[in-house]
Scaffold this motif. Structure first.
Motif, mmCIF file in Angstrom:
data_model
loop_
_atom_site.group_PDB
_atom_site.id
_atom_site.type_symbol
_atom_site.label_atom_id
_atom_site.label_comp_id
_atom_site.label_asym_id
_atom_site.label_seq_id
_atom_site.Cartn_x
_atom_site.Cartn_y
_atom_site.Cartn_z
ATOM 1 N N ASP A 1 0.823 -1.215 0.000
ATOM 2 C CA ASP A 1 0.000 0.000 0.000
ATOM 3 C C ASP A 1 0.856 1.263 0.000
ATOM 4 O O ASP A 1 0.368 2.349 -0.323
ATOM 5 C CB ASP A 1 -0.938 0.008 1.212
ATOM 6 C CG ASP A 1 -1.971 -1.090 1.129
ATOM 7 O OD1 ASP A 1 -2.650 -1.179 0.089
ATOM 8 O OD2 ASP A 1 -2.084 -1.876 2.086
ATOM 9 N N SER B 1 -3.375 9.922 -0.357
ATOM 10 C CA SER B 1 -3.271 8.472 -0.180
ATOM 11 C C SER B 1 -2.062 8.122 0.678
ATOM 12 O O SER B 1 -1.154 8.942 0.868
ATOM 13 C CB SER B 1 -3.139 7.792 -1.548
ATOM 14 O OG SER B 1 -1.866 8.076 -2.122
ATOM 15 N N TYR B 2 -2.028 6.876 1.171
ATOM 16 C CA TYR B 2 -0.868 6.414 1.935
ATOM 17 C C TYR B 2 0.386 6.434 1.071
ATOM 18 O O TYR B 2 1.465 6.771 1.537
ATOM 19 C CB TYR B 2 -1.120 5.006 2.487
ATOM 20 C CG TYR B 2 -2.058 4.996 3.659
ATOM 21 C CD1 TYR B 2 -1.644 5.418 4.914
ATOM 22 C CD2 TYR B 2 -3.384 4.577 3.502
ATOM 23 C CE1 TYR B 2 -2.514 5.429 6.003
ATOM 24 C CE2 TYR B 2 -4.263 4.583 4.585
ATOM 25 C CZ TYR B 2 -3.816 5.015 5.817
ATOM 26 O OH TYR B 2 -4.686 5.031 6.894
ATOM 27 N N LYS B 3 0.233 6.090 -0.200
ATOM 28 C CA LYS B 3 1.378 6.100 -1.115
ATOM 29 C C LYS B 3 1.917 7.524 -1.287
ATOM 30 O O LYS B 3 3.136 7.754 -1.240
ATOM 31 C CB LYS B 3 0.954 5.524 -2.468
ATOM 32 C CG LYS B 3 1.983 5.681 -3.593
ATOM 33 C CD LYS B 3 3.271 4.901 -3.310
ATOM 34 C CE LYS B 3 4.187 4.827 -4.532
ATOM 35 N NZ LYS B 3 4.672 6.113 -5.042
ATOM 36 N N LYS C 1 -1.300 11.351 6.891
ATOM 37 C CA LYS C 1 -2.650 11.157 6.362
ATOM 38 C C LYS C 1 -3.734 11.643 7.332
ATOM 39 O O LYS C 1 -4.860 11.923 6.917
ATOM 40 C CB LYS C 1 -2.872 9.685 6.006
ATOM 41 C CG LYS C 1 -4.055 9.479 5.059
ATOM 42 C CD LYS C 1 -4.119 8.066 4.557
ATOM 43 C CE LYS C 1 -5.232 7.906 3.532
ATOM 44 N NZ LYS C 1 -6.560 8.326 4.026
#
Length: 333
Positions: free
Chosen positions: A246, A301-303, A295
């Protein structure tokens, strides 16, 4: 305390008020060290209840030296410790990454008890000086984006049991309490816990607050995202499992995040990480934990959060924050 110990030894639980009263007496040094050790030991032999944990939390917050940092909308990144994994200081490193991105951090920490080196051991060895003076802490936040809240300076109970915890050298319920009792009570918090049962307890208690929170337990037994496998994550907005993929990161081996055998070794790893000169696995695990915190404050996003964090490490921006903080803590010497 004698009657309470007798009941606990008979496998009874205690209610919130009894737990609070016991810890208040420990804080005021009304209890002798042997009784305190016995009291701590009971809770190593069975699971703590929600009422007991809440009572202990209320006692620590009632007696603590409170600090007002509300103007900074700060965040804490703090693990319970007690996972027995002896990783390097991942959440502390992640705190400096987060601060380097303009997110204010009020980092609550302590010396290591069940590990070689806690956050306070590393930072003190680097030369960061601790204080509980509100104005100085506000100045640190204003000028560097981070301040360090060294737990024994704020919590009489933690100070009273420090030598006992060190002698026992294993996790106690004080590990469970650490993240809950930040004396500035920041609105935003990333919490790492050492097992799923404690994750459940934390989630129950944090739901009763107005915190913007994320609680993490790595399923391989870490109190942080380790990237050695899958982690459970519960926040104010989601309940999910998260994998290294992820973050577009590779799964790593446990030895990749080992913290060393001495404080000096832990410091060496810590500095290499913040300078962006550590191994890829070390940089990735810090970036992943920083990403979970980022986050909470940014709608990405986590990315994307991971990439932001890793870029800061590669450019040594987190190390610059550390050096700025060290200089600021010496400003009043």
């Amino acid at each position: 305390m004698k009657d309470l110990l007798n009941r606990l030894i008979q496998h009874e639980t205690i209610d919130k008020d009894e737990a609070k009263s016991a810890l208040l007496k420990i804080s005021s040094q009304e209890i002798n060290p042997l009784q305190i050790a016995s009291f701590l030991t009971v809770f190593m032999m069975r699971k703590i209840t929600i009422e007991e944990l809440e009572g202990f939390k209320e006692a620590l917050l009632e007696t603590c030296h409170k600090i007002d940092l509300s103007a900074y909308d700060a965040m804490d990144l703090c693990g319970t410790g007690g996972d027995g994994k002896n990783t390097f200081n991942i959440s502390t490193a992640a705190s400096f990454v987060v601060a380097s991105l303009g997110i204010n951090v009020a980092k609550h920490g302590n010396y290591g008890v069940s590990s070689i080196s806690g956050s306070s051991n590393v930072l003190e060895s680097i030369g960061v000086k601790f204080t509980n003076d509100e104005k100085r802490l506000q100045n640190q936040m204003e000028r560097t984006g981070i301040c360090i809240l060294h737990a024994p300076l704020f919590h009489p109970a933690m100070k009273a049991v420090a030598s006992i915890r060190k002698s026992l050298a294993i996790k106690t319920f004080f590990n469970m309490l650490g993240p809950m009792v930040n004396p500035s009570q920041p609105k935003h918090q990333l919490v790492g816990v050492f097992d799923l049962e404690l994750l459940r307890l934390y989630h129950y208690l944090y739901q009763k607050t107005d915190k913007n929170y994320c609680i993490i337990n790595d399923l391989n037994g870490y109190d942080e995202i380790s990237l050695t496998g899958k982690s459970r994550l519960i926040s104010t907005s989601e309940d999910m499992y998260i994998n290294p993929q992820d973050f577009s990161a590779s799964q790593i081996k446990p030895q990749s995040i080992y913290g060393g055998k001495t404080v000096d070794e832990a410091v060496e790893i810590f500095i290499k990480v913040l300078k962006g000169k550590a191994d890829e696995a070390q940089l990735n695990v810090v970036s992943a934990n920083a990403a979970a915190a980022i986050k909470l404050k940014k709608d990405i996003s986590y990315k994307e959060a991971f990439d932001l964090a890793k870029n800061q490490l590669k450019r040594a921006k987190a190390y610059q924050v550390l050096m700025n903080l060290k200089e600021e803590t010496h400003a009043y010497s």
